[in-house]
Design a protein around this motif. Structure first.
Motif, PDB file in Angstrom:
ATOM      1  N   ASP A 134     -15.591  -0.866  -6.433  1.00 29.65           N
ATOM      2  CA  ASP A 134     -16.583   0.124  -6.840  1.00 29.65           C
ATOM      3  C   ASP A 134     -16.969   1.033  -5.681  1.00 29.65           C
ATOM      4  O   ASP A 134     -17.721   1.992  -5.859  1.00 29.65           O
ATOM      5  CB  ASP A 134     -17.834  -0.558  -7.407  1.00 29.65           C
ATOM      6  N   ARG A 135     -16.439   0.749  -4.472  1.00 33.88           N
ATOM      7  CA  ARG A 135     -16.687   1.607  -3.309  1.00 33.88           C
ATOM      8  C   ARG A 135     -15.729   2.801  -3.265  1.00 33.88           C
ATOM      9  O   ARG A 135     -15.899   3.680  -2.415  1.00 33.88           O
ATOM     10  CB  ARG A 135     -16.557   0.800  -2.015  1.00 33.88           C
ATOM     11  N   VAL A 136     -14.750   2.836  -4.153  1.00 33.08           N
ATOM     12  CA  VAL A 136     -13.830   3.975  -4.209  1.00 33.08           C
ATOM     13  C   VAL A 136     -14.470   5.076  -5.047  1.00 33.08           C
ATOM     14  O   VAL A 136     -14.649   4.923  -6.250  1.00 33.08           O
ATOM     15  CB  VAL A 136     -12.472   3.575  -4.811  1.00 33.08           C
ATOM     16  N   LYS A 137     -14.822   6.177  -4.416  1.00 35.80           N
ATOM     17  CA  LYS A 137     -15.410   7.316  -5.132  1.00 35.80           C
ATOM     18  C   LYS A 137     -14.341   8.106  -5.858  1.00 35.80           C
ATOM     19  O   LYS A 137     -14.523   8.543  -6.994  1.00 35.80           O
ATOM     20  CB  LYS A 137     -16.154   8.224  -4.152  1.00 35.80           C
ATOM     21  N   ASP A 138     -13.200   8.290  -5.216  1.00 31.57           N
ATOM     22  CA  ASP A 138     -12.090   9.025  -5.821  1.00 31.57           C
ATOM     23  C   ASP A 138     -10.837   8.755  -5.007  1.00 31.57           C
ATOM     24  O   ASP A 138     -10.893   8.175  -3.917  1.00 31.57           O
ATOM     25  CB  ASP A 138     -12.382  10.525  -5.857  1.00 31.57           C
ATOM     26  N   ALA A 139      -9.717   9.163  -5.553  1.00 33.85           N
ATOM     27  CA  ALA A 139      -8.446   9.007  -4.844  1.00 33.85           C
ATOM     28  C   ALA A 139      -7.524  10.151  -5.236  1.00 33.85           C
ATOM     29  O   ALA A 139      -7.514  10.585  -6.392  1.00 33.85           O
ATOM     30  CB  ALA A 139      -7.795   7.662  -5.178  1.00 33.85           C
ATOM     31  N   ALA A 140      -6.793  10.643  -4.264  1.00 30.61           N
ATOM     32  CA  ALA A 140      -5.784  11.674  -4.511  1.00 30.61           C
ATOM     33  C   ALA A 140      -4.406  11.037  -4.382  1.00 30.61           C
ATOM     34  O   ALA A 140      -4.169  10.234  -3.474  1.00 30.61           O
ATOM     35  CB  ALA A 140      -5.935  12.821  -3.513  1.00 30.61           C
ATOM     36  N   VAL A 141      -3.522  11.381  -5.294  1.00 33.22           N
ATOM     37  CA  VAL A 141      -2.162  10.829  -5.290  1.00 33.22           C
ATOM     38  C   VAL A 141      -1.179  11.992  -5.246  1.00 33.22           C
ATOM     39  O   VAL A 141      -1.245  12.904  -6.068  1.00 33.22           O
ATOM     40  CB  VAL A 141      -1.912   9.973  -6.552  1.00 33.22           C
ATOM     41  N   TYR A 142      -0.293  11.967  -4.263  1.00 30.35           N
ATOM     42  CA  TYR A 142       0.669  13.058  -4.149  1.00 30.35           C
ATOM     43  C   TYR A 142       1.957  12.549  -3.510  1.00 30.35           C
ATOM     44  O   TYR A 142       1.976  11.543  -2.802  1.00 30.35           O
ATOM     45  CB  TYR A 142       0.094  14.229  -3.347  1.00 30.35           C
ATOM     46  N   ARG A 143       3.020  13.268  -3.769  1.00 35.78           N
ATOM     47  CA  ARG A 143       4.338  12.889  -3.295  1.00 35.78           C
ATOM     48  C   ARG A 143       4.701  13.706  -2.056  1.00 35.78           C
ATOM     49  O   ARG A 143       4.376  14.895  -1.965  1.00 35.78           O
ATOM     50  CB  ARG A 143       5.387  13.104  -4.388  1.00 35.78           C
ATOM     51  N   ILE A 144       5.372  13.082  -1.112  1.00 38.16           N
ATOM     52  CA  ILE A 144       5.851  13.763   0.080  1.00 38.16           C
ATOM     53  C   ILE A 144       7.270  14.246  -0.178  1.00 38.16           C
ATOM     54  O   ILE A 144       8.200  13.434  -0.328  1.00 38.16           O
ATOM     55  CB  ILE A 144       5.821  12.831   1.313  1.00 38.16           C
ATOM     56  N   GLY A 145       7.410  15.557  -0.268  1.00 43.12           N
ATOM     57  CA  GLY A 145       8.729  16.108  -0.542  1.00 43.12           C
ATOM     58  C   GLY A 145       9.231  15.710  -1.912  1.00 43.12           C
ATOM     59  O   GLY A 145       8.467  15.569  -2.865  1.00 43.12           O
ATOM     60  N   LEU A 146      10.544  15.503  -2.017  1.00 40.40           N
ATOM     61  CA  LEU A 146      11.156  15.136  -3.293  1.00 40.40           C
ATOM     62  C   LEU A 146      11.574  13.672  -3.332  1.00 40.40           C
ATOM     63  O   LEU A 146      12.181  13.222  -4.312  1.00 40.40           O
ATOM     64  CB  LEU A 146      12.382  16.024  -3.553  1.00 40.40           C
ATOM     65  N   PRO A 148      10.846   9.303  -2.535  1.00 44.60           N
ATOM     66  CA  PRO A 148      10.044   8.271  -3.193  1.00 44.60           C
ATOM     67  C   PRO A 148       8.707   7.996  -2.506  1.00 44.60           C
ATOM     68  O   PRO A 148       7.976   7.103  -2.931  1.00 44.60           O
ATOM     69  CB  PRO A 148      10.950   7.041  -3.105  1.00 44.60           C
ATOM     70  N   ASP A 149       8.396   8.742  -1.448  1.00 42.79           N
ATOM     71  CA  ASP A 149       7.192   8.444  -0.669  1.00 42.79           C
ATOM     72  C   ASP A 149       5.940   9.016  -1.344  1.00 42.79           C
ATOM     73  O   ASP A 149       5.820  10.221  -1.566  1.00 42.79           O
ATOM     74  CB  ASP A 149       7.314   9.016   0.740  1.00 42.79           C
ATOM     75  N   ILE A 150       4.989   8.119  -1.641  1.00 45.21           N
ATOM     76  CA  ILE A 150       3.742   8.463  -2.316  1.00 45.21           C
ATOM     77  C   ILE A 150       2.571   8.191  -1.371  1.00 45.21           C
ATOM     78  O   ILE A 150       2.533   7.167  -0.689  1.00 45.21           O
ATOM     79  CB  ILE A 150       3.556   7.614  -3.594  1.00 45.21           C
ATOM     80  N   ARG A 151       1.638   9.110  -1.326  1.00 45.81           N
ATOM     81  CA  ARG A 151       0.403   8.905  -0.567  1.00 45.81           C
ATOM     82  C   ARG A 151      -0.755   8.725  -1.545  1.00 45.81           C
ATOM     83  O   ARG A 151      -0.890   9.498  -2.502  1.00 45.81           O
ATOM     84  CB  ARG A 151       0.097  10.107   0.341  1.00 45.81           C
ATOM     85  N   VAL A 152      -1.571   7.728  -1.286  1.00 49.52           N
ATOM     86  CA  VAL A 152      -2.814   7.528  -2.029  1.00 49.52           C
ATOM     87  C   VAL A 152      -3.949   7.704  -1.027  1.00 49.52           C
ATOM     88  O   VAL A 152      -4.155   6.846  -0.165  1.00 49.52           O
ATOM     89  CB  VAL A 152      -2.868   6.139  -2.690  1.00 49.52           C
ATOM     90  N   ALA A 153      -4.655   8.838  -1.131  1.00 48.58           N
ATOM     91  CA  ALA A 153      -5.732   9.160  -0.195  1.00 48.58           C
ATOM     92  C   ALA A 153      -7.065   8.749  -0.808  1.00 48.58           C
ATOM     93  O   ALA A 153      -7.430   9.200  -1.896  1.00 48.58           O
ATOM     94  CB  ALA A 153      -5.730  10.661   0.121  1.00 48.58           C
ATOM     95  N   ARG A 181       2.935  -0.684  -9.027  1.00 44.10           N
ATOM     96  CA  ARG A 181       3.900   0.169  -8.331  1.00 44.10           C
ATOM     97  C   ARG A 181       5.182   0.351  -9.135  1.00 44.10           C
ATOM     98  O   ARG A 181       5.785  -0.611  -9.605  1.00 44.10           O
ATOM     99  CB  ARG A 181       4.246  -0.432  -6.967  1.00 44.10           C
ATOM    100  N   VAL A 182       5.549   1.604  -9.300  1.00 39.81           N
ATOM    101  CA  VAL A 182       6.854   1.916  -9.885  1.00 39.81           C
ATOM    102  C   VAL A 182       7.913   1.500  -8.868  1.00 39.81           C
ATOM    103  O   VAL A 182       7.785   1.794  -7.667  1.00 39.81           O
ATOM    104  CB  VAL A 182       6.962   3.417 -10.212  1.00 39.81           C
ATOM    105  N   ILE A 183       8.947   0.834  -9.307  1.00 33.76           N
ATOM    106  CA  ILE A 183       9.874   0.158  -8.404  1.00 33.76           C
ATOM    107  C   ILE A 183      10.517   1.100  -7.388  1.00 33.76           C
ATOM    108  O   ILE A 183      10.869   0.695  -6.282  1.00 33.76           O
ATOM    109  CB  ILE A 183      10.954  -0.598  -9.221  1.00 33.76           C
ATOM    110  N   SER A 184      10.657   2.375  -7.723  1.00 35.43           N
ATOM    111  CA  SER A 184      11.328   3.309  -6.813  1.00 35.43           C
ATOM    112  C   SER A 184      10.372   3.984  -5.832  1.00 35.43           C
ATOM    113  O   SER A 184      10.817   4.740  -4.965  1.00 35.43           O
ATOM    114  CB  SER A 184      12.049   4.387  -7.626  1.00 35.43           C
ATOM    115  N   ASP A 185       9.078   3.724  -5.939  1.00 31.27           N
ATOM    116  CA  ASP A 185       8.091   4.405  -5.090  1.00 31.27           C
ATOM    117  C   ASP A 185       7.797   3.614  -3.819  1.00 31.27           C
ATOM    118  O   ASP A 185       7.692   2.381  -3.842  1.00 31.27           O
ATOM    119  CB  ASP A 185       6.780   4.616  -5.851  1.00 31.27           C
ATOM    120  N   ARG A 186       7.636   4.348  -2.721  1.00 36.42           N
ATOM    121  CA  ARG A 186       7.131   3.781  -1.468  1.00 36.42           C
ATOM    122  C   ARG A 186       5.731   4.349  -1.274  1.00 36.42           C
ATOM    123  O   ARG A 186       5.560   5.561  -1.141  1.00 36.42           O
ATOM    124  CB  ARG A 186       8.034   4.145  -0.286  1.00 36.42           C
TER     125      ARG A 186
END
Length: 283
Positions: A134-146, A148-153, A181-186
């Motif tokens: 409940d301490r998470v106010k929000d999160a941004a999810v975005y991909r680095i390039g094309l 499998p690398d995913i950032r969760v901010a 986690r989707v199996i192909s995502d880092r």
């Protein structure tokens, strides 16, 4: 997905008008008297016993209609509250976190609905990050390039938005689990507060303002950014001056930052050092 919170009020929720209900009842009784050949002016006097009975009936009917409205709202995400919202959330496999308020739970239900897909859309990971704590106010999810690398901010509800190591670890454990986690995502979990704004300003108080006004300016500024800010919120010079201009403050001269702090949609700004100089009192 359409945002349920942005939709207009549904027609099933009726506007309540006591006078209109009473008027309809009185008109009905007048017609019944007339049909029986009785010339009786219902409501001619405030002490008319028929009108008094109809006023009580109209009030009870209004309460009943309000209860129907409440029952309808309990089944709508945008309006449901308390245990009604808990049951509605459970339908979407969302459970209230300890201490979580209705607003946060409602947002997570909407995320869970929009994130349902085996392809792992953005809201799939956002919903997972939000349920980590409940301490998470929000999160941004975005991909680095094309690739499998995913950032969760992650943006925190406390500590002026800055997530600590424990919170980042809690989110990481959830979003990298086999159930999420989707199996192909880092996936890499990071702090969303990637921009630090240092501030230096001079402030003058009004003649009758207590010194505590100046003493509380820094805490008030940090609290305002934590409440109003968030992902994609630009910390502009004008916002800083306006926020420092609390009741009792006569003048503010901002020296730093020299320009607006513009952040991307996946980031948030936090305050670094805050140097406020008391310059005395204006007229």
């Amino acid at each position: 997905m359409a945002d349920p919170l942005a939709l207009p009020s549904p027609s099933i929720i009726e506007g309540l008008d006591y006078e209109a209900i009473l008027g309809a009842l009185m008109a009905d009784v007048r017609d019944r008297f007339a049909g029986a050949g009785i010339d009786y002016d219902v409501g001619h006097l405030e002490t008319d016993p028929v009108k008094i009975v109809l006023e009580a009936a109209a009030y009870r009917e209004m309460l009943l209609r309000a209860r129907v409205n409440d029952a309808a709202k309990a089944n709508l995400v945008a309006f449901s509250e308390g245990t009604d919202l808990d049951h509605l959330a459970a339908f979407y496999d969302v459970a209230r976190l300890q201490g979580e308020l209705d607003e946060a739970l409602r947002e997570r239900v909407i995320l869970a609905i929009s994130g349902r897909s085996t392809a792992g859309p953005r809201d799939w990971y956002r919903a997972a990050a939000r349920r980590a704590s409940d301490r998470v106010k929000d999160a941004a999810v975005y991909r680095i390039g094309l690739g499998p690398d995913i950032r969760v901010a992650v943006l925190a509800t406390d500590n002026y938005g800055e997530p600590d190591a424990a919170l980042l670890a809690a989110v990481r454990n959830v979003v990298t689990s086999d159930a999420v986690r989707v199996i192909s995502d880092r996936i890499e979990v990071i702090a969303a507060t990637s921009t630090t704004v240092d501030l230096a300003a001079d402030a003058w108080l009004l003649p009758d303002a207590p010194q505590t006004v100046f003493d509380g300016l820094e805490d008030g500024l940090r609290a305002a950014l934590a409440a109003q800010g968030g992902l994609g919120f630009d910390v502009t010079r004008s916002w800083l001056v306006a926020t420092l201009h609390q009741p009792g403050v006569q003048k503010v001269v901002l020296h730093t930052p020299a320009s607006d702090a513009v952040v991307g949609d996946n980031a948030a700004a936090t305050l670094g050092t805050v140097a406020l100089t008391y310059k005395g009192r204006g007229r």
